[in-house]
Motif scaffolding. Structure first.
Motif, PDB file in Angstrom:
ATOM      1  N   VAL A 168       0.845  -1.196   0.000  1.00 55.71           N
ATOM      2  CA  VAL A 168       0.000   0.000   0.000  1.00 55.71           C
ATOM      3  C   VAL A 168       0.881   1.247   0.000  1.00 55.71           C
ATOM      4  N   ASP A 169       0.284   2.356  -0.449  1.00 54.06           N
ATOM      5  CA  ASP A 169       1.018   3.622  -0.515  1.00 54.06           C
ATOM      6  C   ASP A 169       0.847   4.449   0.750  1.00 54.06           C
ATOM      7  N   LYS A 170      -0.358   4.360   1.345  1.00 55.30           N
ATOM      8  CA  LYS A 170      -0.635   5.146   2.533  1.00 55.30           C
ATOM      9  C   LYS A 170      -1.476   4.323   3.489  1.00 55.30           C
ATOM     10  N   ILE A 171      -1.369   4.662   4.773  1.00 58.38           N
ATOM     11  CA  ILE A 171      -2.111   3.971   5.824  1.00 58.38           C
ATOM     12  C   ILE A 171      -2.836   5.030   6.647  1.00 58.38           C
ATOM     13  N   ALA A 172      -4.164   4.971   6.645  1.00 52.02           N
ATOM     14  CA  ALA A 172      -4.958   5.919   7.419  1.00 52.02           C
ATOM     15  C   ALA A 172      -5.390   5.266   8.718  1.00 52.02           C
ATOM     16  N   THR A 173      -5.057   5.898   9.833  1.00 54.19           N
ATOM     17  CA  THR A 173      -5.464   5.423  11.155  1.00 54.19           C
ATOM     18  C   THR A 173      -6.195   6.575  11.860  1.00 54.19           C
ATOM     19  N   PRO A 174      -6.788   6.319  13.014  1.00 54.97           N
ATOM     20  CA  PRO A 174      -7.456   7.414  13.739  1.00 54.97           C
ATOM     21  C   PRO A 174      -6.538   8.569  14.110  1.00 54.97           C
ATOM     22  N   THR A 175      -5.230   8.320  14.215  1.00 55.97           N
ATOM     23  CA  THR A 175      -4.330   9.373  14.690  1.00 55.97           C
ATOM     24  C   THR A 175      -3.347   9.895  13.651  1.00 55.97           C
ATOM     25  N   GLN A 176      -3.230   9.221  12.505  1.00 54.13           N
ATOM     26  CA  GLN A 176      -2.228   9.671  11.536  1.00 54.13           C
ATOM     27  C   GLN A 176      -2.534   9.150  10.135  1.00 54.13           C
ATOM     28  N   LEU A 177      -1.933   9.824   9.157  1.00 52.26           N
ATOM     29  CA  LEU A 177      -1.933   9.325   7.786  1.00 52.26           C
ATOM     30  C   LEU A 177      -0.479   9.040   7.453  1.00 52.26           C
ATOM     31  N   TYR A 178      -0.151   7.761   7.368  1.00 49.44           N
ATOM     32  CA  TYR A 178       1.241   7.338   7.229  1.00 49.44           C
ATOM     33  C   TYR A 178       1.546   7.111   5.750  1.00 49.44           C
ATOM     34  N   THR A 179       2.605   7.768   5.246  1.00 49.24           N
ATOM     35  CA  THR A 179       3.033   7.584   3.863  1.00 49.24           C
ATOM     36  C   THR A 179       4.132   6.539   3.817  1.00 49.24           C
ATOM     37  N   VAL A 180       3.944   5.533   2.981  1.00 47.94           N
ATOM     38  CA  VAL A 180       4.899   4.420   2.874  1.00 47.94           C
ATOM     39  C   VAL A 180       5.971   4.763   1.840  1.00 47.94           C
ATOM     40  N   GLU A 181       7.215   4.573   2.225  1.00 47.09           N
ATOM     41  CA  GLU A 181       8.313   4.711   1.269  1.00 47.09           C
ATOM     42  C   GLU A 181       8.524   3.339   0.645  1.00 47.09           C
ATOM     43  N   ARG A 182       7.834   3.104  -0.469  1.00 48.69           N
ATOM     44  CA  ARG A 182       7.792   1.766  -1.036  1.00 48.69           C
ATOM     45  C   ARG A 182       9.101   1.435  -1.755  1.00 48.69           C
ATOM     46  N   ARG A 183       9.561   0.218  -1.579  1.00 44.73           N
ATOM     47  CA  ARG A 183      10.785  -0.242  -2.234  1.00 44.73           C
ATOM     48  C   ARG A 183      10.506  -1.408  -3.190  1.00 44.73           C
ATOM     49  N   ALA A 184       9.808  -2.420  -2.703  1.00 45.97           N
ATOM     50  CA  ALA A 184       9.538  -3.592  -3.545  1.00 45.97           C
ATOM     51  C   ALA A 184       8.407  -3.302  -4.527  1.00 45.97           C
ATOM     52  N   LYS A 185       8.369  -4.017  -5.637  1.00 42.61           N
ATOM     53  CA  LYS A 185       7.303  -3.858  -6.631  1.00 42.61           C
ATOM     54  C   LYS A 185       6.104  -4.703  -6.237  1.00 42.61           C
ATOM     55  N   ARG A 186       4.953  -4.261  -6.666  1.00 35.92           N
ATOM     56  CA  ARG A 186       3.747  -5.047  -6.450  1.00 35.92           C
ATOM     57  C   ARG A 186       3.708  -6.197  -7.447  1.00 35.92           C
ATOM     58  N   PRO A 187       3.027  -7.281  -7.089  1.00 35.76           N
ATOM     59  CA  PRO A 187       2.891  -8.402  -8.025  1.00 35.76           C
ATOM     60  C   PRO A 187       1.944  -8.036  -9.156  1.00 35.76           C
ATOM     61  N   SER A 188       1.924  -8.865 -10.165  1.00 35.48           N
ATOM     62  CA  SER A 188       1.049  -8.619 -11.306  1.00 35.48           C
ATOM     63  C   SER A 188       0.443  -9.932 -11.770  1.00 35.48           C
ATOM     64  N   GLY A 189      -0.850  -9.921 -12.050  1.00 38.49           N
ATOM     65  CA  GLY A 189      -1.526 -11.092 -12.605  1.00 38.49           C
ATOM     66  C   GLY A 189      -1.963 -12.103 -11.562  1.00 38.49           C
ATOM     67  N   VAL A 190      -2.950 -12.908 -11.925  1.00 40.48           N
ATOM     68  CA  VAL A 190      -3.420 -14.000 -11.074  1.00 40.48           C
ATOM     69  C   VAL A 190      -2.391 -15.119 -11.096  1.00 40.48           C
ATOM     70  N   LYS A 191      -2.015 -15.608  -9.948  1.00 43.58           N
ATOM     71  CA  LYS A 191      -1.046 -16.708  -9.844  1.00 43.58           C
ATOM     72  C   LYS A 191      -1.827 -18.029  -9.888  1.00 43.58           C
ATOM     73  N   TRP A 192      -2.203 -18.439 -11.074  1.00 44.42           N
ATOM     74  CA  TRP A 192      -3.081 -19.608 -11.235  1.00 44.42           C
ATOM     75  C   TRP A 192      -2.548 -20.869 -10.564  1.00 44.42           C
TER      76      TRP A 192
END
Length: 245
Positions: A197-221
């Motif tokens: 995820v890019d951001k995380i919304a909680t009751p007390t903060q909006l956390y921005t993720v410094e993403r490093r790994a890539k997201r997967p793609s496609g259904v892993k049949w």
């Protein structure tokens, strides 16, 4: 016991103190991602984001903690798609003109979504174009963006179907809404199917993720049980679209 299972059970113990019981599953977190104390504040943090304000077509999960967000999306005139429980009945489309004035609260609940929305197919979703935003609840999410669901892999599967159809990719904003007790401070290594995820919304903060790994793609049949494919109509539809069924 796997790392993800250890994390889920650790978080679920804390979650019991702040979770709102589900009408069907009570506090069985293996079956439901609950609403929680402060979800209204988390929603307000999310809707202040440019990614939300600029979105016109979004995907949102049926998690209890997102009912307030679904209501806000209806009131803000946004079209969105929501998956049904377990994806057993596919997806529901809700457009603003489907909900009568004053009915946004009921329409945001799962029964209301079923009443006012209508079933939609992957083909119809694809013809509408790309999602501007994806929002999900979670059992837990780490500070580096690794999301854990209930352990069934439904969001990972939805992501796989949408990437296969070109509806989402690395640039699609993905926001998780969780209570602060569900935020894991550890830097976790994502599996081949974990959606970052890019951001995380909680009751007390909006956390921005410094993403490093890539997201997967496609259904892993190869990772799917044939019974799961039989019980998930969109997977069968995707096979037809791809010419493998």
């Amino acid at each position: 016991m796997s790392t993800s299972k250890i994390i889920r059970e650790r978080i679920w113990t804390k979650l019991r103190d702040v979770a709102k019981p589900d009408t069907r599953f009570h506090l069985n977190f293996a079956e439901v991602i609950p609403d929680f104390e402060g979800s209204e504040e988390a929603t307000e943090r999310l809707v202040s984001e440019p990614a939300y304000q600029q979105s016109e077509f979004a995907f949102i999960t049926p998690d209890n903690c997102l009912a307030g967000l679904r209501r806000r999306m209806i009131e803000d005139g946004k079209t969105f798609v929501m998956s049904t429980y377990g994806i057993y009945r596919g997806f529901i489309l809700l457009e603003p003109d489907m909900v009568p004035k004053g009915a946004a609260l009921y329409a945001s609940w799962l029964d209301g979504m079923e009443h006012f929305g209508r079933p939609t197919t992957l083909d119809e979703i694809a013809r509408r174009g790309r999602f501007d935003l994806m929002v999900t609840g979670a059992s837990a999410v780490s500070v580096n963006g690794v999301r854990f669901g209930k352990g069934h892999g439904f969001f990972d599967l939805e992501w796989g179907m949408f990437t296969d159809l070109g509806l989402v990719d690395e640039t699609t904003p993905v926001i998780a809404v969780v209570h602060d007790v569900q935020l894991v401070e550890d830097q976790l290594q994502p599996s081949e199917t974990d959606i970052l995820v890019d951001k995380i919304a909680t009751p007390t903060q909006l956390y921005t993720v410094e993403r490093r790994a890539k997201r997967p793609s496609g259904v892993k049949w190869p990772l799917l049980d044939p019974k799961q494919i039989e019980q998930t109509p969109p997977l069968q539809e995707l096979q037809r679209i791809q010419g493998v069924a």
